[in-house]
Design a protein around this motif. Sequence first.
Motif, PDB file in Angstrom:
ATOM      1  N   THR A  92      30.353   8.400 -33.009  1.00 60.10           N
ATOM      2  CA  THR A  92      31.013   9.335 -32.079  1.00 60.10           C
ATOM      3  C   THR A  92      30.014  10.013 -31.152  1.00 60.10           C
ATOM      4  OG1 THR A  92      32.786   9.795 -33.657  1.00 60.10           O
ATOM      5  CG2 THR A  92      32.441  11.419 -31.912  1.00 60.10           C
ATOM      6  N   LEU A  93      30.387  10.108 -29.888  1.00 60.29           N
ATOM      7  CA  LEU A  93      29.682  10.923 -28.906  1.00 60.29           C
ATOM      8  C   LEU A  93      30.563  12.124 -28.596  1.00 60.29           C
ATOM      9  CD1 LEU A  93      27.540  11.568 -26.716  1.00 60.29           C
ATOM     10  CD2 LEU A  93      28.791  10.001 -25.192  1.00 60.29           C
ATOM     11  N   ALA A  94      30.043  13.336 -28.802  1.00 59.17           N
ATOM     12  CA  ALA A  94      30.800  14.564 -28.554  1.00 59.17           C
ATOM     13  C   ALA A  94      30.176  15.314 -27.380  1.00 59.17           C
ATOM     14  CB  ALA A  94      30.801  15.450 -29.801  1.00 59.17           C
ATOM     15  N   LEU A  95      30.971  15.519 -26.351  1.00 61.31           N
ATOM     16  CA  LEU A  95      30.541  16.276 -25.169  1.00 61.31           C
ATOM     17  C   LEU A  95      31.239  17.631 -25.218  1.00 61.31           C
ATOM     18  CD1 LEU A  95      30.947  13.486 -22.449  1.00 61.31           C
ATOM     19  CD2 LEU A  95      28.978  13.914 -23.952  1.00 61.31           C
ATOM     20  N   VAL A  96      30.456  18.699 -25.184  1.00 62.40           N
ATOM     21  CA  VAL A  96      31.000  20.050 -25.341  1.00 62.40           C
ATOM     22  C   VAL A  96      30.519  20.928 -24.192  1.00 62.40           C
ATOM     23  CG1 VAL A  96      31.240  22.030 -26.880  1.00 62.40           C
ATOM     24  CG2 VAL A  96      30.821  19.761 -27.847  1.00 62.40           C
ATOM     25  N   TRP A  97      31.457  21.663 -23.620  1.00 68.63           N
ATOM     26  CA  TRP A  97      31.098  22.667 -22.617  1.00 68.63           C
ATOM     27  C   TRP A  97      31.902  23.939 -22.855  1.00 68.63           C
ATOM     28  CZ3 TRP A  97      31.510  17.548 -20.704  1.00 68.63           C
ATOM     29  CH2 TRP A  97      30.339  17.042 -20.108  1.00 68.63           C
ATOM     30  N   ASN A  98      31.266  25.064 -22.600  1.00 68.73           N
ATOM     31  CA  ASN A  98      31.943  26.356 -22.622  1.00 68.73           C
ATOM     32  C   ASN A  98      31.816  26.932 -21.213  1.00 68.73           C
ATOM     33  OD1 ASN A  98      33.343  28.378 -24.073  1.00 68.73           O
ATOM     34  ND2 ASN A  98      31.502  29.617 -24.215  1.00 68.73           N
ATOM     35  N   ASN A  99      32.920  26.941 -20.471  1.00 63.74           N
ATOM     36  CA  ASN A  99      32.884  27.301 -19.051  1.00 63.74           C
ATOM     37  C   ASN A  99      33.676  28.568 -18.749  1.00 63.74           C
ATOM     38  OD1 ASN A  99      31.407  24.999 -18.166  1.00 63.74           O
ATOM     39  ND2 ASN A  99      33.262  23.767 -18.357  1.00 63.74           N
ATOM     40  N   ARG A 100      33.249  29.266 -17.699  1.00 59.32           N
ATOM     41  CA  ARG A 100      34.014  30.421 -17.234  1.00 59.32           C
ATOM     42  C   ARG A 100      35.426  29.978 -16.857  1.00 59.32           C
ATOM     43  NH1 ARG A 100      29.066  30.595 -14.708  1.00 59.32           N
ATOM     44  NH2 ARG A 100      29.979  29.598 -12.856  1.00 59.32           N
ATOM     45  N   ASP A 101      36.398  30.789 -17.212  1.00 61.18           N
ATOM     46  CA  ASP A 101      37.800  30.483 -16.909  1.00 61.18           C
ATOM     47  C   ASP A 101      38.154  31.068 -15.551  1.00 61.18           C
ATOM     48  OD1 ASP A 101      40.484  30.049 -16.776  1.00 61.18           O
ATOM     49  OD2 ASP A 101      40.972  31.000 -18.692  1.00 61.18           O
ATOM     50  N   ASP A 102      38.127  30.227 -14.544  1.00 58.69           N
ATOM     51  CA  ASP A 102      38.342  30.687 -13.170  1.00 58.69           C
ATOM     52  C   ASP A 102      39.801  30.988 -12.842  1.00 58.69           C
ATOM     53  OD1 ASP A 102      35.671  30.569 -12.675  1.00 58.69           O
ATOM     54  OD2 ASP A 102      35.717  28.669 -11.585  1.00 58.69           O
ATOM     55  N   ARG A 103      40.679  30.851 -13.821  1.00 61.80           N
ATOM     56  CA  ARG A 103      42.073  31.230 -13.569  1.00 61.80           C
ATOM     57  C   ARG A 103      42.205  32.738 -13.410  1.00 61.80           C
ATOM     58  NH1 ARG A 103      44.787  28.202 -18.589  1.00 61.80           N
ATOM     59  NH2 ARG A 103      42.988  29.265 -19.539  1.00 61.80           N
ATOM     60  N   ALA A 104      41.251  33.487 -13.964  1.00 65.10           N
ATOM     61  CA  ALA A 104      41.215  34.934 -13.746  1.00 65.10           C
ATOM     62  C   ALA A 104      40.563  35.184 -12.385  1.00 65.10           C
ATOM     63  CB  ALA A 104      40.415  35.617 -14.852  1.00 65.10           C
ATOM     64  N   PRO A 105      41.232  35.868 -11.462  1.00 65.05           N
ATOM     65  CA  PRO A 105      40.696  36.037 -10.107  1.00 65.05           C
ATOM     66  C   PRO A 105      39.285  36.615 -10.060  1.00 65.05           C
ATOM     67  CG  PRO A 105      42.996  36.697 -10.161  1.00 65.05           C
ATOM     68  CD  PRO A 105      42.598  36.445 -11.588  1.00 65.05           C
ATOM     69  N   TRP A 106      38.984  37.600 -10.925  1.00 65.20           N
ATOM     70  CA  TRP A 106      37.645  38.196 -10.865  1.00 65.20           C
ATOM     71  C   TRP A 106      36.588  37.224 -11.375  1.00 65.20           C
ATOM     72  CZ3 TRP A 106      34.551  39.242 -15.158  1.00 65.20           C
ATOM     73  CH2 TRP A 106      35.178  39.231 -16.419  1.00 65.20           C
TER      74      TRP A 106
END
Length: 211
Positions: A92-106
């Motif tokens: 298995t190759l696991a690609l993980v990212w934790n990104n800012r949630d841009d659905r919040a306007p600020w």
Amino acid sequence: CVVDLGAGTGKFTRLLLQHLPATTRLVAVEPVAEMSAKLAQEARVEVINTRADAIGLATGSVDLVTCAQSFHWFDNEASVAEIARLLHPGGTLALVWNNRDDRAPWVHALSAMIEGYAGDTPRQRSGRWRWILNDARFVLEKEIVQDHPHRMARQDVFERVTSTSYVANLPDTEKAALRKKTDDILREAGLGDADEVVFPYITQLFLLKRV
């Protein structure tokens, strides 16, 4: 054998340690020795300071390769060929990212401010890495997307802004201007006087099986 590729200072590697049997070989691959120096002190972690395209472990000897916040830095054919060589069929190759949630306007406003300094720096948001999802050497088995809000002191929001690599290297005068812009964004969002902020993030996990 588990390989944490692009391990950096070992934040994700240490999380892996908590979930792996004591007998599992855990190899952290990080090209910058200064970043992996503290991780090298972990008794259960084997650190290799090399590039993603030259890991050098035995062919088919790896069960799992993890790339946490890192694959976009080496999403090229040479590195993927090396990953494919290391993994045995069914691995298995696991690609993980934790990104800012841009659905919040600020948060979207913060991201737009930060991205203005990105230039040609490799980053997950470009989507360039997505070619691997259709690569014949792998099958995409699962994609998981989950909200992952971070509760933090208001002043720590600016620390998150400056933790981005291409922002961290800016001169102090430019960082001061960024601090003011950050304060303005939070104030406009009604968070100007808040002691604590819930910063919305989204965690993405892609699990690919080696054919």
